[in-house]
Design a protein around this motif. Structure first.
Motif, PDB file in Angstrom:
ATOM      1  N   THR A 130     -24.243   7.845  -5.262  1.00 13.55           N
ATOM      2  CA  THR A 130     -23.126   6.904  -5.353  1.00 13.55           C
ATOM      3  C   THR A 130     -22.848   6.316  -3.969  1.00 13.55           C
ATOM      4  O   THR A 130     -23.219   6.914  -2.954  1.00 13.55           O
ATOM      5  CB  THR A 130     -21.843   7.609  -5.839  1.00 13.55           C
ATOM      6  N   ARG A 175     -20.135   6.395  -2.438  1.00 12.85           N
ATOM      7  CA  ARG A 175     -19.332   7.380  -1.715  1.00 12.85           C
ATOM      8  C   ARG A 175     -20.224   8.439  -1.062  1.00 12.85           C
ATOM      9  O   ARG A 175     -19.983   8.867   0.065  1.00 12.85           O
ATOM     10  CB  ARG A 175     -18.324   8.034  -2.652  1.00 12.85           C
ATOM     11  N   GLN A 176     -21.250   8.878  -1.762  1.00 17.43           N
ATOM     12  CA  GLN A 176     -22.171   9.860  -1.193  1.00 17.43           C
ATOM     13  C   GLN A 176     -22.986   9.247  -0.057  1.00 17.43           C
ATOM     14  O   GLN A 176     -23.248   9.905   0.944  1.00 17.43           O
ATOM     15  CB  GLN A 176     -23.086  10.426  -2.277  1.00 17.43           C
ATOM     16  N   THR A 184     -17.734   2.249   4.877  1.00 16.31           N
ATOM     17  CA  THR A 184     -16.439   2.859   5.187  1.00 16.31           C
ATOM     18  C   THR A 184     -15.571   2.030   6.124  1.00 16.31           C
ATOM     19  O   THR A 184     -14.422   2.384   6.361  1.00 16.31           O
ATOM     20  CB  THR A 184     -16.617   4.260   5.807  1.00 16.31           C
ATOM     21  N   SER A 223     -20.797   9.202   2.938  1.00 16.78           N
ATOM     22  CA  SER A 223     -20.594  10.504   3.581  1.00 16.78           C
ATOM     23  C   SER A 223     -21.753  10.889   4.488  1.00 16.78           C
ATOM     24  O   SER A 223     -21.569  11.635   5.435  1.00 16.78           O
ATOM     25  CB  SER A 223     -20.338  11.593   2.537  1.00 16.78           C
TER      26      SER A 223
END
Length: 86
Positions: free
Chosen positions: A24, A26-27, A36, A30
Motif C-alpha cells: 500500500t 502507506r507501507q 509523506t 513507511s
C-alpha cells in the motif's frame, strides 16, 4: 523516473519495496518517506502498486483463516444479559 520529488524516490525503488512486501502507499511511505510530504505522488505510487497480489496480504489472510478454524465454539452465554446469565 522520480516518483517522489520531495524525497528523491524513484519508480524502481517503489517497485523494489513492493517486491519486498510493501502493498500500500502507506507501507511504501513507511520504508521510503515517499508520499509523506506534499502527497502529490500518492496516486502514482498507487498506480505502480497496481491491483496485483500482495504477498503480505496473502499471509495475513492465511493467518485469519487459520484463526477462524481454530476458534473455540461460541459460548451459549454470548449475548445473554447479566440477569439471564445468573
Amino acid at each position: 523516473m522520480f516518483v517522489c520529488s520531495c524525497f528523491g524516490v524513484t519508480d524502481k525503488q517503489i517497485k523494489e519495496h513492493a517486491d519486498a512486501g510493501a502493498c500500500t502507499p502507506r507501507q511504501i511511505a513507511s520504508v521510503s518517506k515517499a508520499g509523506t510530504d506534499c502527497g502529490s505522488c500518492v496516486r502514482t505510487i498507487q498506480g505502480l502498486l497496481g491491483r496485483g497480489t500482495c504477498p503480505r496480504r496473502a499471509l495475513i489472510e492465511q493467518g485469519e483463516s487459520a484463526l477462524a478454524e481454530n476458534a473455540p465454539a461460541e459460548s451459549p452465554m454470548v449475548g445473554a444479559t447479566l440477569s439471564e446469565a445468573a
